[in-house]
Design a protein around this motif. Structure first.
Motif, PDB file in Angstrom:
ATOM      1  N   UNK A 265      10.035  19.131  -1.961  1.00  0.00           N
ATOM      2  CA  UNK A 265      10.579  18.427  -3.117  1.00  0.00           C
ATOM      3  C   UNK A 265       9.524  17.426  -3.625  1.00  0.00           C
ATOM      4  N   UNK A 266       9.712  16.873  -4.819  1.00  0.00           N
ATOM      5  CA  UNK A 266       8.877  15.744  -5.249  1.00  0.00           C
ATOM      6  C   UNK A 266       9.223  14.523  -4.392  1.00  0.00           C
ATOM      7  N   UNK A 267       8.527  14.389  -3.286  1.00  0.00           N
ATOM      8  CA  UNK A 267       8.874  13.401  -2.274  1.00  0.00           C
ATOM      9  C   UNK A 267       7.594  12.983  -1.559  1.00  0.00           C
ATOM     10  N   UNK A 268       7.721  12.362  -0.416  1.00  0.00           N
ATOM     11  CA  UNK A 268       6.576  11.914   0.367  1.00  0.00           C
ATOM     12  C   UNK A 268       5.738  13.128   0.791  1.00  0.00           C
ATOM     13  N   UNK A 269       4.434  13.038   0.603  1.00  0.00           N
ATOM     14  CA  UNK A 269       3.542  14.132   1.004  1.00  0.00           C
ATOM     15  C   UNK A 269       3.366  14.132   2.519  1.00  0.00           C
ATOM     16  N   UNK A 270       3.493  15.312   3.135  1.00  0.00           N
ATOM     17  CA  UNK A 270       3.389  15.438   4.587  1.00  0.00           C
ATOM     18  C   UNK A 270       1.940  15.434   5.055  1.00  0.00           C
ATOM     19  N   UNK A 271       1.719  14.839   6.214  1.00  0.00           N
ATOM     20  CA  UNK A 271       0.424  14.981   6.878  1.00  0.00           C
ATOM     21  C   UNK A 271       0.120  16.454   7.138  1.00  0.00           C
ATOM     22  N   UNK A 272       1.154  17.253   7.416  1.00  0.00           N
ATOM     23  CA  UNK A 272       0.915  18.642   7.829  1.00  0.00           C
ATOM     24  C   UNK A 272       0.191  19.441   6.762  1.00  0.00           C
TER      25      UNK A 272
ATOM     26  N   UNK B 293      -3.807   4.104  -0.875  1.00  0.00           N
ATOM     27  CA  UNK B 293      -4.706   4.194   0.274  1.00  0.00           C
ATOM     28  C   UNK B 293      -4.049   5.040   1.354  1.00  0.00           C
ATOM     29  N   UNK B 294      -4.611   6.214   1.604  1.00  0.00           N
ATOM     30  CA  UNK B 294      -4.083   7.075   2.659  1.00  0.00           C
ATOM     31  C   UNK B 294      -4.668   6.657   4.000  1.00  0.00           C
ATOM     32  N   UNK B 295      -3.843   6.688   5.027  1.00  0.00           N
ATOM     33  CA  UNK B 295      -4.283   6.241   6.343  1.00  0.00           C
ATOM     34  C   UNK B 295      -5.243   7.212   7.010  1.00  0.00           C
ATOM     35  N   UNK B 296      -5.285   8.451   6.513  1.00  0.00           N
ATOM     36  CA  UNK B 296      -6.246   9.429   7.023  1.00  0.00           C
ATOM     37  C   UNK B 296      -5.680  10.323   8.111  1.00  0.00           C
ATOM     38  N   UNK B 297      -6.264  11.506   8.236  1.00  0.00           N
ATOM     39  CA  UNK B 297      -5.916  12.445   9.306  1.00  0.00           C
ATOM     40  C   UNK B 297      -7.183  12.762  10.093  1.00  0.00           C
ATOM     41  N   UNK B 298      -7.005  13.334  11.265  1.00  0.00           N
ATOM     42  CA  UNK B 298      -8.132  13.542  12.174  1.00  0.00           C
ATOM     43  C   UNK B 298      -8.891  14.818  11.804  1.00  0.00           C
TER      44      UNK B 298
ATOM     45  N   UNK C  25       0.842  -1.188   0.000  1.00  0.00           N
ATOM     46  CA  UNK C  25       0.000   0.000   0.000  1.00  0.00           C
ATOM     47  C   UNK C  25       0.880   1.241   0.000  1.00  0.00           C
ATOM     48  N   UNK C  26       0.453   2.268  -0.746  1.00  0.00           N
ATOM     49  CA  UNK C  26       1.087   3.586  -0.761  1.00  0.00           C
ATOM     50  C   UNK C  26       0.041   4.628  -0.374  1.00  0.00           C
ATOM     51  N   UNK C  27       0.423   5.664   0.358  1.00  0.00           N
ATOM     52  CA  UNK C  27      -0.556   6.680   0.750  1.00  0.00           C
ATOM     53  C   UNK C  27      -1.074   7.526  -0.413  1.00  0.00           C
TER      54      UNK C  27
END
Length: 434
Positions: free
Chosen positions: A314-321, A189-194, A168-170
């Motif tokens: 950068x073109x990298x992992x997207x932050x939850x923030x 599939x993103x794990x989700x934020x609150x 799985x990838x977010x």
């Protein structure tokens, strides 16, 4: 039982457990029909109320070729976790499904202990010499040595993709950096934020270290990263901020993040990137507030007083923030890079800017501060989009489907095992592993 039957025993593995599994683990731990155990490294924080084992990797000085050091560390981590798996097995716990972040080697030998367990990998990243983070920033050019090193590092990630039953990838962007041969096997599939805990508050205030109080509606610029480093555009942001401060006399900048390095390298001539950049960028100290890492509720207040939230990656992992900022109703000014474009639509739910165009970033910030009412439709759309696509409910539903937990009944499992059975896991020495 078959790997694809309805699971009852779940093992969650992350070196910094719970990591990305925080919300999933907390929810599954409340279900009476599931037995959930977490496994992490010695410093992993765990979750109150969830059984949590810690493994201890041996302290070995890697030898051999520098390109191979990550694999040597992975082998050590794999052996340490294998010892933990063996102890679990001896104490009567065999997981029906394991959900793991494999990026540090934690599941290399899981199949040798639990051959019939279904293994799902959280595939966060796969290195590429071109088209992603490496070589993106001309200020830090990539060399042949860089390319050769990351190609070798991918040996672990490629092996991990062959070991698992599912992956799985977010985000779609993160899946796209994996080799095409593996992509059909990777679920997005993103794990989700609150999103329920996040949202705008017109009455929000935040007290700065100097005692000044800012409130929602003030010309407040916000920036958030786990650590202040080029991968998250701190150099671009501070250069743009210096321009903004010359053009807007009343703005305040709230900068959240530590001085460590999460990604990339430390500067060679300074303790951290903030120190190095501060030498050359003239910022107004009375209006530039480095807040460090904040408790969650104060971080939430920062987002609620924001008039312009800048997210440069950068073109990298997207932050939850970034998602949390949008869920809070922030007007996000984001870098026009692939992971950000997956979420932000220019002029609809935020603004996109050229990562390297400091005057252009500054212009967009000033325009946003000077026309707050014009940003309201974008703020509202951002909050709506995040609630629809990235909520905890969405993430949990997707993971329930992936793990086969949807049809589980409320049938109660016995929970009379003694947590003390697992407390000394990291100290256990077993002859089966060297």
């Amino acid at each position: 039982m078959s790997r694809f039957e309805q699971p009852r025993n779940i093992l969650l593995v992350h070196p910094n457990f719970p990591g990305q599994f925080r919300h999933l683990a907390a929810h599954w731990a409340q279900r009476q029909d599931l037995r959930v155990i977490g496994l992490g490294g010695t410093r992993s924080p765990g979750i109150p109320g969830l059984q949590h084992l810690r493994y201890r990797s041996p302290h070995r000085q890697p030898g051999g070729h520098p390109y191979l050091r990550p694999m040597e560390h992975a082998v050590s981590a794999g052996q340490a976790t294998a010892r933990a798996y063996l102890q679990l097995k001896r104490q009567g716990f065999t997981p029906d499904v394991v959900l793991a972040h494999p990026g540090w080697g934690d599941t290399l030998y899981l199949r040798d202990v639990f051959p019939d367990t279904r293994l799902i990998h959280f595939c966060e990243w796969y290195y590429n010499a071109h088209g992603a983070d490496v070589g993106f920033d001309p200020e830090f050019p990539a060399t042949l040595d860089n390319h050769a090193r990351i190609r070798t590092w991918n040996a672990l990630h490629a092996l991990n993709l062959t070991l698992c039953d599912d992956s799985v990838c977010p985000t779609a962007w993160q899946r796209s950096v994996h080799p095409p041969i593996f992509q059909p096997r990777i679920h997005v599939l993103h794990e989700g934020i609150d999103t329920e805990r996040l949202g705008p508050d017109p009455q929000a205030t935040f007290t700065l270290p100097n005692g000044t109080q800012v409130k929602a509606g003030d010309p407040v610029i916000t920036y958030v990263a786990r650590n202040l480093e080029p991968y998250r555009g701190i150099h671009s942001f501070l250069r743009a901020l210096a321009i903004v401060q010359r053009r807007h006399a009343n703005c305040q900048a709230l900068i959240v993040g530590g001085n460590d390095v999460s990604y990339g390298q430390r500067p060679q001539d300074a303790a951290h990137w903030r120190e190095k950049l501060s030498r050359d960028i003239a910022l107004d100290p009375a209006r530039t507030h480095f807040l460090g890492k904040l408790p969650y509720d104060r971080y939430r207040r920062v987002l609620q007083v924001s008039a312009a939230h800048v997210y440069l990656s950068y073109p990298f992992v997207l932050s939850w923030s970034m998602l949390e900022a949008m869920a809070s109703g922030c007007l996000v000014i984001g870098a026009d890079t692939a992971p950000v474009r997956e979420v932000i639509r220019h002029g609809e739910n935020g603004w996109l800017v050229d990562f390297f165009n400091y005057p252009g970033i500054a212009k967009r910030i000033v325009e946003t501060l000077n026309n707050p009412a014009a940003q309201n439709p974008l703020r509202q759309q951002a909050r709506s989009d995040i609630a629809a696509r990235y909520s905890l409910a969405q993430g949990l539903a997707g993971y329930n489907r992936l793990l086969g937990l949807e049809s589980s009944t409320a049938e109660s499992l016995s929970r009379n095992h003694d947590p003390a059975d697992f407390r000394s896991m990291s100290k256990t020495s077993m002859a089966e592993m060297p």
